[in-house]
Enzyme design. Structure first.
Site, mmCIF file in Angstrom:
data_model
loop_
_atom_site.group_PDB
_atom_site.id
_atom_site.type_symbol
_atom_site.label_atom_id
_atom_site.label_comp_id
_atom_site.label_asym_id
_atom_site.label_seq_id
_atom_site.Cartn_x
_atom_site.Cartn_y
_atom_site.Cartn_z
ATOM 1 N N ASP A 1 0.819 -1.208 0.000
ATOM 2 C CA ASP A 1 0.000 0.000 0.000
ATOM 3 C C ASP A 1 0.857 1.265 0.000
ATOM 4 O O ASP A 1 0.392 2.342 0.383
ATOM 5 C CB ASP A 1 -0.914 0.021 1.238
ATOM 6 C CG ASP A 1 -2.190 -0.788 1.023
ATOM 7 O OD1 ASP A 1 -2.369 -1.331 -0.081
ATOM 8 O OD2 ASP A 1 -3.000 -0.881 1.959
ATOM 9 N N ASP B 1 -6.335 -7.853 13.879
ATOM 10 C CA ASP B 1 -5.880 -9.177 14.278
ATOM 11 C C ASP B 1 -6.605 -9.676 15.516
ATOM 12 O O ASP B 1 -7.067 -10.820 15.573
ATOM 13 C CB ASP B 1 -4.362 -9.158 14.519
ATOM 14 C CG ASP B 1 -3.913 -7.933 15.299
ATOM 15 O OD1 ASP B 1 -4.768 -7.197 15.833
ATOM 16 O OD2 ASP B 1 -2.689 -7.702 15.378
#
Length: 543
Positions: free
Chosen positions: A145, A298
């Site tokens: 990214d 996560d």
């Protein structure tokens, strides 16, 4: 006003006279009516508020001690009785079948999310491409990214280099950062060829798995269909770089050796660390994949998978090399995200946990109280409020009494329990205490932001890595990259807190007999040192 037994202390009389001079000067210019109002406010507001704060902080301290002690007992039991994961779960080496050939190995996807990782991208890509696994059963995705076009071009060329060597590697970039890391991985999981994969290993850009990583972790998932995640331990390549990295190592070793180990051994649940782990893709899909609702995607995925009935295993003897943030600025941003994200996630999943039907009432209690409330909220609040605010402020209020067990015994016990994670650094315990107390200000603020969803709740600033820059690149290049304006190095809140603590310590030294100044003076210096930016790796010219 002065204590009668302060004469044995050097400079005590001078401090007493200085304080009395200030008090008399203020009293000379402040009207008597305002002085009376202040005395009433002190008696009716300040003293009761501090008393309540003392009681609340003592309760939180006991809660934190019980949490630390219980986790320590579990980890001690695991170590003494050698309850290794291989003894609890089935584990068999994968062997090629003459008829099946490499088909005996499941298809594994490796994802490496990154963002402007100019110093470390080669390390992670190279380590992933050198994993021991049949090349026709391994797919690597580099999820870049990066907004720096130069870095993006370098990463793409690195992928092309490995592609020419016969590695199945895909370079994937986006023209936006929607969802940050979670958004990148979510989009990559929707690509057609991923459907043939059974497992996905995730490594951040600075992580370097050993070549046998998949050979040691994937068998857990193959042999135990109830397992969704295998989490490995982090090993830090730059732990000895400076005092700040040594202290970080102490905290993270405790996290892995005690927190992750105890969660894995009791409820088969712990928070996924976002990297150095292997997931069963079926489990990810079953709980609707990666979500972008917090900056701890996560932990969010782990919580939802656990509520769906999946189990996790932590394998501490598998270590993956990684890098600790070695500049104070990078560390502060990292800790903001690591503290704000879990608090914000707790706000969003607490009701989901309570309503979950596939987990026991005991596990719900573990998730709500132990995993989120005690570790992610109470621990940060009590560290800052009690040790940096309430105890120092109490020196001005003779009516306030804090029991010795709350000031000395419990903090000492908690400190000793934390230090077991890194015995080789036990001599740095005092520095660890002071450093963690200063950082508790940022964590406490971040928790408040997460719970209230205030500004910066979704802030994600990628932790800056130095890699081998300090060793391999010219000083001029390093200076150019890290040059900041002089005043940007100052952190005025830390400086202000440090000045207040010096006042508290001086007053306690001059007038009281409780000797809190022994602790408050070093704490004030720690706030000032970190406030003026003298912590972490020193980059020449960064002043």
């Amino acid at each position: 006003m002065a204590s009668q037994d302060h004469a044995y202390r050097p400079l005590a009389l001078s401090l007493v006279k200085a304080f009395e001079l200030v008090f008399s000067s203020v009293g000379g210019v402040v009207p008597d009516q305002i002085g009376l109002i202040w005395l009433q406010v002190r008696a009716m507001v300040l003293v009761p508020v501090v008393r309540i704060a003392v009681i609340v902080c003592l309760i939180m301290s006991v809660m934190l001690f019980i949490e630390k002690f219980s986790m320590g007992l579990v980890s001690f039991y695991v170590k003494i009785f050698r309850r290794k994961p291989e003894k609890i779960y089935k584990w068999e080496t994968i062997r090629e079948d003459e008829e099946l050939g490499t088909l005996a190995y499941p298809m594994v996807l490796v994802q490496i999310p990154m963002y402007n990782e100019g110093e470390v991208y080669r390390l992670s890509i190279g380590a992933a491409c050198n994993l021991v696994w049949p090349s026709d059963r391994l797919i690597i995705q580099v999820l870049d990214d990066s907004t720096d076009l130069t870095i993006r071009d370098m990463v793409q060329k690195e992928c092309e280099k490995w592609l020419r060597k016969g590695i199945t590697i895909h370079y994937i970039s986006r023209d936006n950062r929607n969802g940050y890391k979670a958004g990148a991985m979510k989009e990559a999981m929707e690509i057609d060829y991923v459907q043939q994969c059974e497992y996905v290993a995730i490594f951040d850009a600075d992580f370097q798995p050993a070549s046998d990583f998949l050979m040691r972790t994937v068998p857990f998932l193959i042999c135990n269909p109830e397992l969704a995640l295998v989490q490995a331990r982090w090993k830090f390549v730059n732990a000895d770089e400076c005092l700040m990295t040594r202290i970080q190592e102490m905290s993270l070793n405790y996290h892995f050796k005690i927190e992750q180990q105890s969660g894995s051994s009791t409820f088969a649940f712990f928070g996924f660390n976002g990297t150095a782990g292997v997931w069963r893709i079926l489990a990810i899909n079953e709980v609707e994949g990666w979500k972008e609702r917090t900056t701890v995607e996560d932990m969010d995925l782990a919580a939802r998978a656990s509520l769906a009935g999946w189990k996790f295993v932590y394998v501490g003897n598998i270590k993956v090399k990684s890098e600790l943030p070695s500049t104070y600025k990078a560390y502060r941003f990292q800790q903001h995200r690591w503290s704000c994200g879990p608090a914000n996630l707790f706000r969003k999943v607490a009701l989901e946990i309570i309503k979950a039907k596939k987990v026991s009432l005991l596990k719900k209690f573990f998730l709500v109280y132990h995993f989120f409330f005690a570790r992610r909220i109470i621990s940060h609040f009590v560290t800052f409020l009690f040790y940096c605010v309430v105890i120092p402020t109490s020196v001005f209020l003779s009516e306030i009494h804090i029991p010795k067990w709350g000031v000395v015994y419990i903090p000492t016990a908690i400190t000793l329990l934390n230090s077991v994670g890194t015995p080789s650094s036990i001599h740095l315990t005092i520095f660890w205490i002071l450093f963690e107390n200063v950082m508790s200000w940022h964590r406490c603020k971040a928790v408040f932001i997460g719970l209230t969803e205030a500004d910066r709740v979704n802030e994600w600033i990628v932790t800056e890595k130095l890699g081998d820059m300090m060793k391999t690149k010219p000083i001029s290049t390093v200076v150019k990259k890290f040059r900041t304006k002089f005043w940007e190095r100052f952190h005025f809140v830390e400086i202000a807190i440090g000045m207040y603590l010096i006042l508290c310590a001086s007053y306690d030294y001059a007038f009281n007999t409780d000797r809190y100044f022994i602790y408050i003076f070093p704490l004030s210096l720690s706030f000032l040192i970190m406030g003026f930016g003298y912590v972490g790796t020193f980059v020449p010219g960064s002043k």
